[in-house]
Design a protein around this motif. Structure first.
Motif, PDB file in Angstrom:
ATOM      1  N   THR A 192       0.847  -1.184   0.000  1.00 31.64           N
ATOM      2  CA  THR A 192       0.000   0.000   0.000  1.00 31.64           C
ATOM      3  C   THR A 192       0.889   1.242   0.000  1.00 31.64           C
ATOM      4  O   THR A 192       2.118   1.144   0.180  1.00 31.64           O
ATOM      5  N   ARG A 193       0.280   2.397  -0.152  1.00 31.31           N
ATOM      6  CA  ARG A 193       1.067   3.626  -0.090  1.00 31.31           C
ATOM      7  C   ARG A 193       1.711   3.787   1.271  1.00 31.31           C
ATOM      8  O   ARG A 193       2.865   4.243   1.385  1.00 31.31           O
ATOM      9  N   ALA A 194       1.012   3.371   2.308  1.00 35.11           N
ATOM     10  CA  ALA A 194       1.586   3.450   3.644  1.00 35.11           C
ATOM     11  C   ALA A 194       2.797   2.527   3.772  1.00 35.11           C
ATOM     12  O   ALA A 194       3.814   2.893   4.381  1.00 35.11           O
ATOM     13  N   ASP A 195       2.699   1.324   3.192  1.00 36.96           N
ATOM     14  CA  ASP A 195       3.848   0.410   3.195  1.00 36.96           C
ATOM     15  C   ASP A 195       5.027   1.043   2.473  1.00 36.96           C
ATOM     16  O   ASP A 195       6.180   0.954   2.923  1.00 36.96           O
ATOM     17  N   GLU A 219      11.983   6.841  -6.214  1.00 34.48           N
ATOM     18  CA  GLU A 219      11.649   7.594  -4.993  1.00 34.48           C
ATOM     19  C   GLU A 219      12.591   7.221  -3.860  1.00 34.48           C
ATOM     20  O   GLU A 219      13.119   8.082  -3.149  1.00 34.48           O
ATOM     21  N   VAL A 220      12.785   5.929  -3.694  1.00 32.63           N
ATOM     22  CA  VAL A 220      13.657   5.445  -2.627  1.00 32.63           C
ATOM     23  C   VAL A 220      15.090   5.903  -2.879  1.00 32.63           C
ATOM     24  O   VAL A 220      15.769   6.408  -1.966  1.00 32.63           O
ATOM     25  N   PHE A 221      15.542   5.757  -4.115  1.00 26.81           N
ATOM     26  CA  PHE A 221      16.924   6.141  -4.428  1.00 26.81           C
ATOM     27  C   PHE A 221      17.152   7.629  -4.175  1.00 26.81           C
ATOM     28  O   PHE A 221      18.155   8.021  -3.558  1.00 26.81           O
ATOM     29  N   VAL A 222      16.254   8.480  -4.663  1.00 26.33           N
ATOM     30  CA  VAL A 222      16.424   9.927  -4.511  1.00 26.33           C
ATOM     31  C   VAL A 222      16.464  10.309  -3.037  1.00 26.33           C
ATOM     32  O   VAL A 222      17.281  11.150  -2.612  1.00 26.33           O
ATOM     33  N   ALA A 223      15.604   9.681  -2.223  1.00 26.04           N
ATOM     34  CA  ALA A 223      15.591   9.982  -0.794  1.00 26.04           C
ATOM     35  C   ALA A 223      16.911   9.564  -0.144  1.00 26.04           C
ATOM     36  O   ALA A 223      17.452  10.290   0.712  1.00 26.04           O
ATOM     37  N   ARG A 227      10.445   3.235   2.521  1.00 23.90           N
ATOM     38  CA  ARG A 227      11.345   4.323   2.125  1.00 23.90           C
ATOM     39  C   ARG A 227      12.016   4.931   3.357  1.00 23.90           C
ATOM     40  O   ARG A 227      13.231   5.206   3.344  1.00 23.90           O
ATOM     41  N   ALA A 228      11.264   5.106   4.413  1.00 18.34           N
ATOM     42  CA  ALA A 228      11.831   5.645   5.651  1.00 18.34           C
ATOM     43  C   ALA A 228      12.879   4.695   6.229  1.00 18.34           C
ATOM     44  O   ALA A 228      13.924   5.131   6.741  1.00 18.34           O
ATOM     45  N   ASP A 229      12.627   3.383   6.135  1.00 16.20           N
ATOM     46  CA  ASP A 229      13.612   2.400   6.611  1.00 16.20           C
ATOM     47  C   ASP A 229      14.913   2.503   5.815  1.00 16.20           C
ATOM     48  O   ASP A 229      16.014   2.459   6.390  1.00 16.20           O
TER      49      ASP A 229
END
Length: 784
Positions: free
Chosen positions: A542-545, A606-610, A550-552
């Motif tokens: 989900t978007r929440a997942d 998204e994950v990479f950029v963050a 990404r935060a992890d």
């Protein structure tokens, strides 16, 4: 025996004379649809190895052919106004008509029945015990019995035309010309006292854009004369294919592979030989060579199994088809190189020429050195200079430095991230200190930690490491500090989430097998089961997942930076979580994260950029991708270039190019350095540094890959498990003592000297033993 050969080309004529020589009582007939003097093409090429086999089979024929040969050792490459030459290649050229005349005369001398202008439609009515179908590329018998032979015909991309010229080339010459339509190239070599073969080729799209499809034969020849005017030096081009008009002269090369070579029709076995059985692209000069070797092999098998034709045919097919496939695989590499001149031409002329010489991956760096040591030495010094090294002596390519952002690596060798399944609660302990520390001392420029999870649920197995607690970060810091304090190697962290491939047993307990107990929930781009009927079923994120994962990754990135890692890699390959978004095999989402490749890349980017925003700007960051899923409907090498371009635009410094492991339905094609072509394609099309992986096991492999511009780094896995000091050992093996790119720990210097002396003794012993030269041994091993 009564033997009929359908086709009077080299295969049929040579097999006929060998069998007649073997037993004069054989009744051998050759049926040829053309007249004795009809032939197409100009000159043909042999290697010295093929000539040796022919001399053993029939010395008289070999001597006659050798007398008529033009021999040369050099290959000359013309590109961007430069001319570069390499020697020691050992090729021979002869006119096709002269070759046929020699074979025809030898057949008549031995009593073979040659019949011309006999158009054989099929084998019906032929009174024979054995029929050899050597009726060429468009074999009627292969077509008739296609169900038995199971041919696979791959029509290649380039168009080519076979011409001749009175310009006599001293070397095998490749000339590359860039036009407003794209690249054209010529392959030229002398084959008699008056004439050279001159083959012109270009990608089909370039050929069409230039208007050659609509040109007459005369106009297309004039076009080629103008384009290659400098290398032709005032000489004309001519065609001997009088029966062809206009664009019909320009053809696409068909690669023919047959699963079976023998058909049993209840009468006489029909055996394929020469182009009827297989083709190999003219760029490695193997068509006629393979035809002769087919004839030699079958004649030997029949002599070895007298009175047992079936046994002879079984051995012929079983052994010969394997050898031919090896040549065809090399020819495929060569073919693809010439189909992609546009991207190779982005290299400097020096590297372009080296890449051409080693294009088949059968001619390696050390093999090239045996052929022309001075060429390789000069090239090594040039390549080292490109890395800022002004060495007094040549430096093997693997020992040249490499720099990304603010990080400098002493050499191009990387210890691959390799799962060790030896953690408790994700904590890297003494084992990892010993494991990674030993490999850092072993000479590699960069050592990777195994894939490390950003969360407990992101681990592959309970034995996999994590970077989701401060205790884990402290454990990694201990290892990083050891590497930095006791070696000149750099150390990299690879972060990845297992996705649907998690919650499994340690590798030695059953790889990819689910845990018997203690499982954790799995997530992926779409709900899936990696092993059908066995693995856990993952749920679609989900978007929440997605926000939580990404935060992890971001938290793990900050811990990796604080632990002092020099390099960070994001794992987006092999069917793990982020890979499951990229591959259409595992991403069946209907929202903005599914569908097109751009959408499927959205979340991994998204994950990479963050992560990139949190990773120190002076430290490099790479991405591992699967460049090919090896399953229909999956990610393709063309997709891989777009994937690399997207990550490059997002700030990636290097693409770690792997493939597969996304689906158990995969059917990869293995071999030496088998994934390197994907790396080369990405590097030279997307314009980003790459790391090559996959069956790279020798210094020779690394040197060849780096020197040819196929990758910037080479990741070595299993050899480093067997030998932590693989880099130091390989340096001693090839006789390189440094100092550039080679840093033995002070404590190991006594071992260094002993190892170098031992390898030096081995080389001297081989040289004194006599027998074949080093080059001959290398060529025999490589089949060139």
């Amino acid at each position: 025996m009564r033997i009929t050969c359908i086709g009077g080309g080299p295969a049929g004529l040579y097999f006929a004379l060998l069998m007649k020589q073997q037993n004069p009582a054989h009744q051998i007939t050759v049926l040829e649809r053309n007249k004795p003097g009809d032939t197409f093409g100009w000159g043909v090429v042999f290697s010295d190895q093929t000539l040796s086999a022919m001399r053993e089979a029939d010395a008289k024929t070999a001597d006659e052919i050798l007398t008529a040969f033009n021999h040369w050792d050099d290959i000359e490459v013309h590109i961007q106004g430069r001319s570069l030459r390499s020697g020691g290649h050992g090729f021979c050229g002869i006119g096709r008509m002269k070759l046929l005349n020699i074979l025809q005369a030898r057949c008549v001398e031995l009593g073979v029945d040659l019949r011309y202008e006999v158009n054989v439609e099929d084998d019906e009515g032929l009174d024979a015990d054995l029929i050899i179908a050597c009726d060429g590329l468009n074999s009627r018998l292969r077509q008739k019995y296609a169900a038995s032979y199971q041919p696979d015909i791959d029509l290649r991309q380039n168009r080519f035309v076979w011409l001749g010229t009175s310009r006599l080339f001293e070397a095998f010459t490749f000339d590359f010309q860039r036009t407003e339509f794209g690249w054209f190239q010529a392959h030229a070599y002398r084959f008699d006292a008056h004439t050279s073969t001159f083959i012109v080729e270009a990608p089909d799209a370039v050929w069409q854009a230039a208007g050659l499809e609509a040109m007459s034969k005369e106009d297309s020849i004039a076009f080629c004369e103008k384009l290659f005017a400098k290398v032709l030096d005032g000489h004309k081009l001519v065609s001997n294919a009088a029966h062809l008009r206009g664009s019909a002269q320009w053809i696409r090369f068909p690669r023919v592979v047959c699963k079976n070579w023998v058909h049993h029709n209840g009468r006489a076995p029909v055996v394929l030989m020469g182009d009827a059985a297989h083709t190999a692209h003219f760029s490695i000069g193997s068509g006629t060579k393979l035809a002769f070797e087919d004839a030699i092999a079958l004649a030997k098998d029949m002599a070895t199994h007298p009175g047992d034709l079936q046994a002879a045919l079984d051995h012929y097919q079983a052994t010969r088809s394997i050898e031919v496939l090896r040549i065809q695989n090399a020819a495929r590499n060569s073919t693809e190189w010439f189909e992609n001149v546009e991207r190779h031409a982005r290299l400097a002329p020096e590297q372009f020429a080296y890449s051409l010489l080693t294009r088949s991956q059968r001619i390696s760096h050390e093999n090239l050195r045996l052929r022309d040591a001075s060429y390789v030495a000069a090239f090594e010094q040039w390549l080292a200079a490109q890395s800022g090294v002004a060495a007094a002596k040549p430096v093997p390519p693997m020992f040249t430095p490499f720099k990304l952002r603010g990080l400098a690596l002493k050499n191009r060798v990387v210890v691959s991230p390799m799962a060790q399944y030896s953690c408790e609660d994700g904590l890297a302990g003494d084992y990892h200190l010993a494991h990674l520390g030993a490999r850092a001392l072993g000479g590699a420029g960069l050592v990777f930690a195994e894939m490390t999870a950003p969360s407990p649920e992101g681990r592959i197995t309970p034995g996999c490491p994590g970077l989701y607690t401060e205790a884990q970060a402290a454990a990694w810091r201990r290892i990083v500090d050891f590497v930095h304090s006791h070696s000149s190697a750099k150390i990299a962290m690879q972060l990845g989430h297992s996705g649907a491939k998690g919650s499994t047993r340690r590798g030695w307990e059953g790889i990819d097998q689910p845990l018997e107990s203690g499982n954790w929930p799995l997530i992926s781009a779409s709900s899936q089961q990696y092993l059908e009927g066995l693995s856990q079923v993952s749920k679609a994120m989900t978007r929440a997942d997605m926000d939580a994962v990404r935060a992890d990754f971001c938290a793990a990135t900050e811990r990796a930076a604080a632990a002092g890692f020099d390099w960070l890699e994001l794992h987006c390959a092999h069917g793990y979580l982020l890979s499951s978004f990229i591959s259409p095999l595992t991403n069946r989402r209907e929202d903005e994260y599914g569908g097109s490749l751009a959408n499927r890349l959205r979340y991994p980017l998204e994950v990479f950029v963050a992560m990139r925003a949190l990773w120190p700007a002076e430290r490099p960051m790479s991405v591992r991708i699967s460049a090919h899923d090896w399953v229909a409907g999956g990610t393709t090498p063309e997709d891989a270039v777009q994937i690399a371009q997207a990550f490059k635009a997002a700030g990636a410094d290097l693409i770690d190019v792997s493939s597969g492991q996304v689906s158990k339905l995969e059917k990869p094609v293995y071999g030496r350095m088998w994934q390197t072509p994907f790396s080369e394609s990405i590097r030279n099309r997307a314009g980003i540094a790459t790391m090559a992986v996959g069956a790279i096991s020798e210094a020779d492999h690394v040197n060849s890959i780096i020197a040819a511009g196929r990758a910037d780094l080479c990741a070595i896995a299993r050899p480093h498990l067997a030998n932590p000091a693989w880099t130091l050992s390989e340096a001693a093996r090839i006789g390189y003592a440094g100092p550039q790119g080679l840093d033995w720990p002070r404590q190991y210097h006594a071992g260094k000297q002993q190892m170098e002396r031992e390898f030096e003794r081995q080389r001297a012993s081989q040289a004194q033993a006599g027998g074949p030269s080093a080059l001959e041994q290398a060529n025999k091993a490589l089949g060139v």
